[in-house]
Design a protein around this motif. Sequence first.
Motif, PDB file in Angstrom:
ATOM      1  N   ALA A  70       0.879  -1.183   0.000  1.00  0.00           N
ATOM      2  CA  ALA A  70       0.000   0.000   0.000  1.00  0.00           C
ATOM      3  C   ALA A  70       0.909   1.223   0.000  1.00  0.00           C
ATOM      4  O   ALA A  70       1.662   1.446   0.960  1.00  0.00           O
ATOM      5  CB  ALA A  70      -0.898  -0.007   1.233  1.00  0.00           C
ATOM      6  N   ALA A  71       0.853   2.002  -1.058  1.00  0.00           N
ATOM      7  CA  ALA A  71       1.788   3.124  -1.195  1.00  0.00           C
ATOM      8  C   ALA A  71       1.148   4.285  -1.940  1.00  0.00           C
ATOM      9  O   ALA A  71       0.506   4.089  -2.972  1.00  0.00           O
ATOM     10  CB  ALA A  71       3.035   2.666  -1.963  1.00  0.00           C
ATOM     11  N   VAL A  72       1.346   5.467  -1.393  1.00  0.00           N
ATOM     12  CA  VAL A  72       0.904   6.695  -2.062  1.00  0.00           C
ATOM     13  C   VAL A  72       2.128   7.608  -2.142  1.00  0.00           C
ATOM     14  O   VAL A  72       2.884   7.731  -1.164  1.00  0.00           O
ATOM     15  CB  VAL A  72      -0.250   7.358  -1.274  1.00  0.00           C
ATOM     16  CG1 VAL A  72      -0.575   8.737  -1.831  1.00  0.00           C
ATOM     17  CG2 VAL A  72      -1.495   6.467  -1.308  1.00  0.00           C
ATOM     18  N   GLY A  78      -2.301  11.843   2.273  1.00  0.00           N
ATOM     19  CA  GLY A  78      -3.180  12.647   3.102  1.00  0.00           C
ATOM     20  C   GLY A  78      -4.350  13.249   2.352  1.00  0.00           C
ATOM     21  O   GLY A  78      -5.007  14.172   2.844  1.00  0.00           O
ATOM     22  N   THR A  79      -4.642  12.725   1.162  1.00  0.00           N
ATOM     23  CA  THR A  79      -5.763  13.269   0.378  1.00  0.00           C
ATOM     24  C   THR A  79      -6.869  12.230   0.186  1.00  0.00           C
ATOM     25  O   THR A  79      -7.780  12.425  -0.615  1.00  0.00           O
ATOM     26  CB  THR A  79      -5.287  13.742  -1.014  1.00  0.00           C
ATOM     27  OG1 THR A  79      -4.758  12.617  -1.724  1.00  0.00           O
ATOM     28  CG2 THR A  79      -4.219  14.814  -0.908  1.00  0.00           C
ATOM     29  N   GLY A  80      -6.764  11.092   0.885  1.00  0.00           N
ATOM     30  CA  GLY A  80      -7.792  10.059   0.767  1.00  0.00           C
ATOM     31  C   GLY A  80      -7.478   8.978  -0.255  1.00  0.00           C
ATOM     32  O   GLY A  80      -8.253   8.046  -0.439  1.00  0.00           O
ATOM     33  N   GLY A  82      -5.045   6.663  -0.271  1.00  0.00           N
ATOM     34  CA  GLY A  82      -4.766   5.362   0.343  1.00  0.00           C
ATOM     35  C   GLY A  82      -6.058   4.647   0.713  1.00  0.00           C
ATOM     36  O   GLY A  82      -6.207   3.439   0.503  1.00  0.00           O
ATOM     37  N   LEU A  83      -7.019   5.412   1.241  1.00  0.00           N
ATOM     38  CA  LEU A  83      -8.326   4.844   1.581  1.00  0.00           C
ATOM     39  C   LEU A  83      -9.024   4.313   0.342  1.00  0.00           C
ATOM     40  O   LEU A  83      -9.570   3.210   0.331  1.00  0.00           O
ATOM     41  CB  LEU A  83      -9.233   5.931   2.186  1.00  0.00           C
ATOM     42  CG  LEU A  83      -9.039   6.325   3.635  1.00  0.00           C
ATOM     43  CD1 LEU A  83     -10.043   7.411   4.002  1.00  0.00           C
ATOM     44  CD2 LEU A  83      -9.212   5.122   4.534  1.00  0.00           C
ATOM     45  N   THR A 105       2.474  -4.906   8.725  1.00  0.00           N
ATOM     46  CA  THR A 105       2.823  -3.484   8.637  1.00  0.00           C
ATOM     47  C   THR A 105       3.676  -3.047   9.814  1.00  0.00           C
ATOM     48  O   THR A 105       3.482  -3.520  10.932  1.00  0.00           O
ATOM     49  CB  THR A 105       1.559  -2.595   8.535  1.00  0.00           C
ATOM     50  OG1 THR A 105       1.974  -1.233   8.354  1.00  0.00           O
ATOM     51  CG2 THR A 105       0.671  -2.690   9.768  1.00  0.00           C
ATOM     52  N   THR A 107       4.248   0.492   9.764  1.00  0.00           N
ATOM     53  CA  THR A 107       4.008   1.944   9.724  1.00  0.00           C
ATOM     54  C   THR A 107       2.538   2.345   9.704  1.00  0.00           C
ATOM     55  O   THR A 107       2.230   3.521   9.899  1.00  0.00           O
ATOM     56  CB  THR A 107       4.624   2.529   8.441  1.00  0.00           C
ATOM     57  OG1 THR A 107       4.111   1.771   7.339  1.00  0.00           O
ATOM     58  CG2 THR A 107       6.129   2.476   8.455  1.00  0.00           C
ATOM     59  N   PHE A 111      -4.003   2.919  10.502  1.00  0.00           N
ATOM     60  CA  PHE A 111      -4.729   3.164   9.250  1.00  0.00           C
ATOM     61  C   PHE A 111      -5.639   1.969   8.962  1.00  0.00           C
ATOM     62  O   PHE A 111      -6.847   2.131   8.728  1.00  0.00           O
ATOM     63  CB  PHE A 111      -3.703   3.357   8.121  1.00  0.00           C
ATOM     64  CG  PHE A 111      -4.290   3.472   6.745  1.00  0.00           C
ATOM     65  CD1 PHE A 111      -4.891   4.644   6.321  1.00  0.00           C
ATOM     66  CD2 PHE A 111      -4.207   2.406   5.857  1.00  0.00           C
ATOM     67  CE1 PHE A 111      -5.418   4.751   5.033  1.00  0.00           C
ATOM     68  CE2 PHE A 111      -4.724   2.497   4.572  1.00  0.00           C
ATOM     69  CZ  PHE A 111      -5.333   3.684   4.166  1.00  0.00           C
ATOM     70  N   LYS A 115      -9.682   2.462   9.874  1.00  0.00           N
ATOM     71  CA  LYS A 115     -10.461   2.725   8.665  1.00  0.00           C
ATOM     72  C   LYS A 115     -11.089   1.472   8.069  1.00  0.00           C
ATOM     73  O   LYS A 115     -12.054   1.567   7.327  1.00  0.00           O
ATOM     74  CB  LYS A 115      -9.577   3.396   7.596  1.00  0.00           C
ATOM     75  CG  LYS A 115      -8.915   4.679   8.065  1.00  0.00           C
ATOM     76  CD  LYS A 115      -9.955   5.752   8.360  1.00  0.00           C
ATOM     77  CE  LYS A 115      -9.322   7.035   8.860  1.00  0.00           C
ATOM     78  NZ  LYS A 115     -10.328   8.051   9.227  1.00  0.00           N
TER      79      LYS A 115
HETATM   80  C1  LIG Z   1      -0.198   4.460   4.446  1.00  0.00           C
HETATM   81  C2  LIG Z   1      -0.575   5.197   3.153  1.00  0.00           C
HETATM   82  C3  LIG Z   1      -0.771   4.195   2.016  1.00  0.00           C
HETATM   83  C4  LIG Z   1      -1.899   5.940   3.403  1.00  0.00           C
HETATM   84  O1  LIG Z   1      -2.273   6.612   2.218  1.00  0.00           O
HETATM   85  P1  LIG Z   1      -2.747   8.148   2.255  1.00  0.00           P
HETATM   86  O2  LIG Z   1      -3.297   8.462   0.925  1.00  0.00           O
HETATM   87  O3  LIG Z   1      -1.638   8.980   2.788  1.00  0.00           O
HETATM   88  O4  LIG Z   1      -3.901   8.076   3.345  1.00  0.00           O
HETATM   89  P2  LIG Z   1      -5.338   8.762   3.286  1.00  0.00           P
HETATM   90  O5  LIG Z   1      -5.222  10.193   2.900  1.00  0.00           O
HETATM   91  O6  LIG Z   1      -6.256   7.911   2.481  1.00  0.00           O
HETATM   92  O7  LIG Z   1      -5.646   8.651   4.853  1.00  0.00           O
HETATM   93  C5  LIG Z   1      -6.908   8.600   5.333  1.00  0.00           C
HETATM   94  C6  LIG Z   1      -6.870   8.542   6.832  1.00  0.00           C
HETATM   95  O8  LIG Z   1      -5.912   7.592   7.329  1.00  0.00           O
HETATM   96  C7  LIG Z   1      -4.968   8.229   8.195  1.00  0.00           C
HETATM   97  N1  LIG Z   1      -3.645   7.662   7.950  1.00  0.00           N
HETATM   98  C8  LIG Z   1      -2.912   7.777   6.822  1.00  0.00           C
HETATM   99  N2  LIG Z   1      -1.743   7.108   6.959  1.00  0.00           N
HETATM  100  C9  LIG Z   1      -1.740   6.596   8.208  1.00  0.00           C
HETATM  101  C10 LIG Z   1      -0.796   5.809   8.931  1.00  0.00           C
HETATM  102  N3  LIG Z   1       0.381   5.443   8.411  1.00  0.00           N
HETATM  103  N4  LIG Z   1      -1.132   5.429  10.188  1.00  0.00           N
HETATM  104  C11 LIG Z   1      -2.322   5.800  10.728  1.00  0.00           C
HETATM  105  N5  LIG Z   1      -3.254   6.546  10.083  1.00  0.00           N
HETATM  106  C12 LIG Z   1      -2.954   6.943   8.837  1.00  0.00           C
HETATM  107  C13 LIG Z   1      -5.047   9.692   7.828  1.00  0.00           C
HETATM  108  O9  LIG Z   1      -4.639  10.488   8.914  1.00  0.00           O
HETATM  109  C14 LIG Z   1      -6.495   9.869   7.494  1.00  0.00           C
HETATM  110  O10 LIG Z   1      -7.242   9.926   8.695  1.00  0.00           O
HETATM  111  P3  LIG Z   1      -8.548  10.887   8.833  1.00  0.00           P
HETATM  112  O11 LIG Z   1      -9.495  10.461   7.730  1.00  0.00           O
HETATM  113  O12 LIG Z   1      -9.055  10.537  10.194  1.00  0.00           O
HETATM  114  O13 LIG Z   1      -8.033  12.253   8.670  1.00  0.00           O
HETATM  115  C15 LIG Z   1       0.483   6.261   2.737  1.00  0.00           C
HETATM  116  O14 LIG Z   1       0.629   7.217   3.758  1.00  0.00           O
HETATM  117  C16 LIG Z   1       1.859   5.679   2.414  1.00  0.00           C
HETATM  118  O15 LIG Z   1       2.136   5.352   1.259  1.00  0.00           O
HETATM  119  N6  LIG Z   1       2.761   5.591   3.413  1.00  0.00           N
HETATM  120  C17 LIG Z   1       4.123   5.093   3.187  1.00  0.00           C
HETATM  121  C18 LIG Z   1       4.138   3.610   2.866  1.00  0.00           C
HETATM  122  C19 LIG Z   1       3.493   2.777   3.953  1.00  0.00           C
HETATM  123  O16 LIG Z   1       3.823   2.902   5.132  1.00  0.00           O
HETATM  124  N7  LIG Z   1       2.560   1.892   3.540  1.00  0.00           N
HETATM  125  C20 LIG Z   1       1.896   0.944   4.406  1.00  0.00           C
HETATM  126  C21 LIG Z   1       2.529  -0.384   4.220  1.00  0.00           C
HETATM  127  S1  LIG Z   1       1.669  -1.650   5.059  1.00  0.00           S
END
Ligand SMILES: CC(C)(COP(=O)(O)OP(=O)(O)OC[C@H]1O[C@@H](n2cnc3c(N)ncnc32)[C@H](O)[C@@H]1OP(=O)(O)O)[C@@H](O)C(=O)NCCC(=O)NCCS
Length: 151
Positions: A70-72, A78-80, A82-83, A105, A107, A111, A115
């Motif tokens: 899962a990667a953005v 932070g724009t939704g 990942g969700l 995970t 990190t 999440f 969610k």
């Molecule tokens: C984790 C990841 C995929 C989330 O994608 P994103 O587009 O940044 O997340 P979104 O904008 O869809 O986040 C939606 C919600 O999840 C929360 N959230 C995002 N990343 C989070 C994390 N790592 N831990 C906890 N909560 C998280 C946001 O705060 C937001 O919460 P809200 O709706 O209450 O404000 C992205 O941050 C990422 O690529 N991180 C680096 C790689 C990684 O760690 N991947 C996970 C591997 S298992």
Amino acid sequence: MNEPELIVEPATPADLSAVLELLARVELPAEGVAEFIESFIVARDAAAGGRIVGCVGLERHGETALLRSAAVAPEAQGTGLGLCLTAALLDRARAAGVREVVLLTTTARDFFARKFDFAEAPRADYDARLAASPEWRLLRCASAVCMKLEL
Ligand SMILES: CC(C)(COP(=O)(O)OP(=O)(O)OC[C@H]1O[C@@H](n2cnc3c(N)ncnc32)[C@H](O)[C@@H]1OP(=O)(O)O)[C@@H](O)C(=O)NCCC(=O)NCCS
């Protein structure tokens, strides 16, 4: 810079190098991505020539599947997105008859818990079922939290 125009859709083998590049940017492993690339979903920015700004993958192992990669892209976090990607992947898995989705995970525990209702589970419960998974076997994931979701 143009506003992004995001398209979320299944990946093709032609997306492999862009997906690997994105994973490297967010420090996620590349092992096994090539063999499962057609079970990935990607987000493309149509306003930037179709550049891949997000991805998530599913390794299917019978009725159990491993959600991985899962990667953005940092500038799109932070724009939704990942969700959106995760929800699309889980819908696709459900439609394909997957009964249980597992992930590792270090990190993003909260999440997936907050969610999507993933719950922590003993990793050893899945060692046999996911023995063929390159990501599962990776040593660097040994300290990761294991989580599961029944579909
Ligand atoms: C984790 C990841 C995929 C989330 O994608 P994103 O587009 O940044 O997340 P979104 O904008 O869809 O986040 C939606 C919600 O999840 C929360 N959230 C995002 N990343 C989070 C994390 N790592 N831990 C906890 N909560 C998280 C946001 O705060 C937001 O919460 P809200 O709706 O209450 O404000 C992205 O941050 C990422 O690529 N991180 C680096 C790689 C990684 O760690 N991947 C996970 C591997 S298992």
